[in-house]
Every structure is written in C-alpha cells, then in structure tokens.
Design an enzyme around this catalytic site. Sequence first.
Site, PDB file in Angstrom:
ATOM      1  N   GLU A  43      31.197 -26.550   5.886  1.00 58.69           N
ATOM      2  CA  GLU A  43      29.810 -26.250   5.557  1.00 58.69           C
ATOM      3  C   GLU A  43      29.458 -26.886   4.209  1.00 58.69           C
ATOM      4  O   GLU A  43      30.293 -26.996   3.317  1.00 58.69           O
ATOM      5  CB  GLU A  43      29.630 -24.731   5.473  1.00 58.69           C
ATOM      6  N   LYS A 114      22.274 -23.268  11.306  1.00 53.03           N
ATOM      7  CA  LYS A 114      22.956 -21.983  11.135  1.00 53.03           C
ATOM      8  C   LYS A 114      22.010 -20.823  11.454  1.00 53.03           C
ATOM      9  O   LYS A 114      20.920 -20.716  10.886  1.00 53.03           O
ATOM     10  CB  LYS A 114      23.454 -21.877   9.696  1.00 53.03           C
ATOM     11  N   CYS A 155      30.155 -20.901   9.307  1.00 59.54           N
ATOM     12  CA  CYS A 155      30.502 -19.916   8.292  1.00 59.54           C
ATOM     13  C   CYS A 155      30.184 -18.467   8.700  1.00 59.54           C
ATOM     14  O   CYS A 155      30.896 -17.879   9.510  1.00 59.54           O
ATOM     15  CB  CYS A 155      29.838 -20.289   6.970  1.00 59.54           C
TER      16      CYS A 155
END
Length: 285
Positions: A43, A114, A155
């Site tokens: 990330e 995300k 993440c």
Amino acid sequence: MSSFRAACVQLRSTGNVGRNIAVVEDLVRSAAELGADYVQTPEMTNIVQRDRALLEAAIREEKDDPAVAAFSRLAKDLGIHLHIGSLALRVGDRIANRAYVFAPDGAVLARYDKIHLFDVDLPNGESWRESAVYAGGDAAVVAELPWCRLGVAICYDVRFPQLFRAQAHAGASVLTAPAAFTRQTGEAHWHVLQRARAIENGAFMISAAQGGRHEDQRETFGHSLIVGPWGEVLAEAGGDGPEVLVADIDPAKATDARQRIPALKNERPFALPDGAARLPLRSAS
C-alpha cells in the site's frame, strides 16, 4: 492451473515520489531475476506522507501520474504481472487509494479503490482518519491471471472477512492485502489476520508491506507475508526496510484445502432473532 512464482517487495516509502519509483523499479527487477512471474508491492507504494498539503502537492491524476506510467513500462519490460499494492492518486478534490494490476504487455488488468478506510484511535495515542482524505471504493475486484483468479484488497480491508469470502466465492484462490500496517496493530494482529483469511477461504494470501520508520515519523510493521491455503507461512520478510521475498504458488493446493474442509460449500444462510432479515453469507459469484 499451473504453478507460478510470486514475490513480495517490501518498502519503506518516503515523501518523494520519484525516489520511491526508482527504489521500486530496482527491487521489482531483483524479484524478476529470482524468477518471479507475479510481483506485488505494498500500500502507498508511490508516497507515504501524513501532511495533507504536501501529499496533495506531490500526487497527480491517473492520466498524468508518473508512477502509473513507470510501472506499466516496467511490467512490459520484464514481462511480468505487476501488482502495485496501492498508489495515492488525485480524483477531483479527493484522493484515491488505488491498487493496480499490470499485465505483461503493460496494460491495466485491474484497478481497485480501497473500500474500508482506517478511521481509528489507538491506545498509544495514534489517530488516523483516512475518510477525511481518501474517497473509499465500493466494488470488490477479482483479476484473471494465467494461473488463477486473484482477489485484490488493501490493508485495513483484511479486517473485513466478508470481502475475501465474496472473492473466494467468485473463484479467487489467491487473495491479497498489501499494507502499511502500523507497528502497534501489526504486532498484535498482522499474522493472525493474514493466516485467518487464508485458512477460512482455503486460499493463498500474499501481502507485501511497508516496514520501518518513515520520513513523516510513522512506523509501519513490515513482515510481508506469503501464506498457504492451510495457513502455513511460506515466506516472511523482516520488520524494517526494503526486502524481496519469493515463494512458489501451486493453485491446486487451494483446491485440495477446499476439498479437505469444504467451508465454502457448507456455508448456509441464517436468520438473526427478533424477525431480522436472513443474512445470505454467500456473496454473488
């Protein structure tokens, strides 16, 4: 399904986009020299910067972004599948935390924004409000690779198992969560979350990570991981700084794990008490 060699490139990205691109190019080339067919970065590959003004000054829209262009060329030059864990990109007046999977011809095979944004207050006094800066995504992504289907996540997504379950039902035998985990949360939860997502879905889990103390003084946990579908750790990096690790991935082992414990097939919808709606666990596939 044939086997392939996967690599994680661990980073300690800075606030300088050009410098980060150069570091990534060197490490990805090293991974390719080790025989990697698929290479993944963490990330925030292109920049780690807490100061919003400095972040906004450094990033670009996708069409003008130097990292997108550089990594497309790199994938084509090396003839690999290059999975950039995420880039910070300008999208209107917001910022996207966006993953890319580049094909060996340099084309964008998949994009993923995300979904789950890290809005937390940690016991050590750290406070994060990603939703104040980033525009969250709303669509799960599964990419078609020559060897398998690949679930793409980032993440904090790893704490939301329903996303990975949906990807598994959509045929993904390799799941991912490239990250910039804080040191505190990483020490507590990184390994167990990665292994849990692998075990419960009978899938490989590949997650490159940021590691060490960054220029903006945040500390990330590192320990990039490649986990097998039985929960075994196949490869792990250290906790500090750039590193390359590789492992051979045989998608047939995911099939075997799912046959041994057919949790995906055994899943059933259920109802909560007091007249709540039935909850179909099986997501659209």
